[in-house]
Write an enzyme that holds these catalytic residues in place. Structure first.
Site, mmCIF file in Angstrom:
data_model
loop_
_atom_site.group_PDB
_atom_site.id
_atom_site.type_symbol
_atom_site.label_atom_id
_atom_site.label_comp_id
_atom_site.label_asym_id
_atom_site.label_seq_id
_atom_site.Cartn_x
_atom_site.Cartn_y
_atom_site.Cartn_z
ATOM 1 N N HIS A 1 119.183 116.586 70.260
ATOM 2 C CA HIS A 1 119.194 117.203 68.930
ATOM 3 C C HIS A 1 118.940 118.716 68.950
ATOM 4 C CE1 HIS A 1 114.787 117.799 68.748
ATOM 5 N NE2 HIS A 1 114.774 116.746 69.554
ATOM 6 N N ASP A 2 119.626 119.409 68.068
ATOM 7 C CA ASP A 2 119.367 120.819 67.764
ATOM 8 C C ASP A 2 119.592 121.767 68.940
ATOM 9 O OD1 ASP A 2 118.362 120.642 64.912
ATOM 10 O OD2 ASP A 2 116.969 119.263 65.906
ATOM 11 N N GLY B 1 116.059 118.189 73.666
ATOM 12 C CA GLY B 1 116.333 118.841 72.395
ATOM 13 C C GLY B 1 115.997 120.329 72.364
#
Length: 306
Positions: free
Chosen positions: A166-167, A184
């Site tokens: 994520h991200d 992440g």
């Protein structure tokens, strides 16, 4: 494939001296040149071969002077840095010979709202979560996982089985070989190359134009232009071949080498090395980027291989 001297000059921003319509379809060392071959001359000690080579076209470094009154048969394409120009030309040929895949293979999961550009590719069984952004020309191979809100730039290559959590923010032109495992909120700057099976912890920052050996384990940030390997990852040298292929001139590479000599071989700590680089190295985009990268690193950069 065939290219004329004029086509090569237009691509490289060079000047044709001789027949602009002469064609080449292969490469050769300047001392082994034959008709239909392309050679390059960047080192003055090989200048004598310019007057005897049978190559049809020679990329000539602008720093090399042609002796008055001496004859040669090749058409010349004069460029600022012949070695860097050859690297750019090889990239162009490779792209032409290996066209990118396009489209979405099935089955693949692409979350609602995720837009895939027409010239991008998503392989079978890939998973793209919500909020993912994919740039033009990017290739995501089968079985890869792209997590929530990941941003991937243009013309990236993400090979099979990669995990991008994520991200993360992946810049333009990044290459990830098979099974890169990225936690992440990692930032990967443009044109980094990450070898297969590399383990990347959360919040890591990877600099532009670096090359990371397959199977490496990262524990700190990876400064730009570097060649990195082992677990924990260590600085192994400068990514000279990669820089040449990306069009860096010999002068630029020498300056980057000097900065890394100060950073890793002067015996100074990182803070004092940065001060020395800032005080003694000419101000260039490469110097400013390196210093900014190091100063903004929260976890610090990797150690040298010593």
């Amino acid at each position: 494939m065939e290219f004329t001297a004029q086509q090569i000059a237009m691509f490289l921003g060079g000047e044709v001296i001789g027949d602009p319509n002469v064609k080449v379809n292969d490469l050769a060392k300047i001392e082994e040149g034959q008709p239909g071959k392309l050679s390059f001359l960047s080192n003055p000690k090989y200048t004598e071969y310019l007057y005897s080579t049978q190559s049809s076209i020679v990329l000539l470094d602008s720093t090399i002077e042609i002796e008055a009154g001496r004859s040669y048969t090749a058409t010349l394409v004069k460029v600022k840095d012949a070695r860097a120009a050859m690297g750019l030309l090889l990239n162009m040929v490779q792209d032409a010979l290996n066209p990118k895949k396009r489209g979405i293979e099935q089955p693949a999961f692409i979350a609602d709202g995720v837009q895939i550009p027409e010239d991008a590719y998503v392989g079978a069984f890939a998973y793209l979560a919500k909020g993912v952004t994919v740039g033009e020309g990017t290739q995501i191979y089968p079985q890869s996982y792209i997590g929530d809100n990941v941003k991937i730039g243009k013309n990236c290559l993400i090979m099979a089985y990669c995990h991008v959590a994520h991200d993360c923010n992946v810049g333009d032109g990044v290459i990830m070989s098979n099974s890169v495992q990225m936690a992440g909120e990692v930032v990967v700057d443009p044109f980094a190359v990450i070898g297969g099976g590399t383990l990347i912890p959360q919040f890591t920052h990877i600099g532009s134009y670096c090359m990371i050996q397959g199977g490496s384990g990262l524990t700190k940030d990876i400064p730009p232009y570097s060649m990195v390997g082992r677990t924990p990852a260590k600085y192994m040298g400068l990514n000279i071949v990669g820089l040449r292929r990306r069009g860096f001139t010999a002068e630029q590479i020498l300056q980057i080498q000097e900065m890394y000599r100060v950073l890793y071989m002067s015996g100074l700590n990182v803070t004092h090395a940065c001060e020395k680089i800032e005080a003694e190295c000419p101000q260039t985009a490469e110097r400013d980027y390196l210093l900014s990268f190091i100063k903004s690193s929260d976890r610090g950069i990797i150690a040298g291989n010593m």
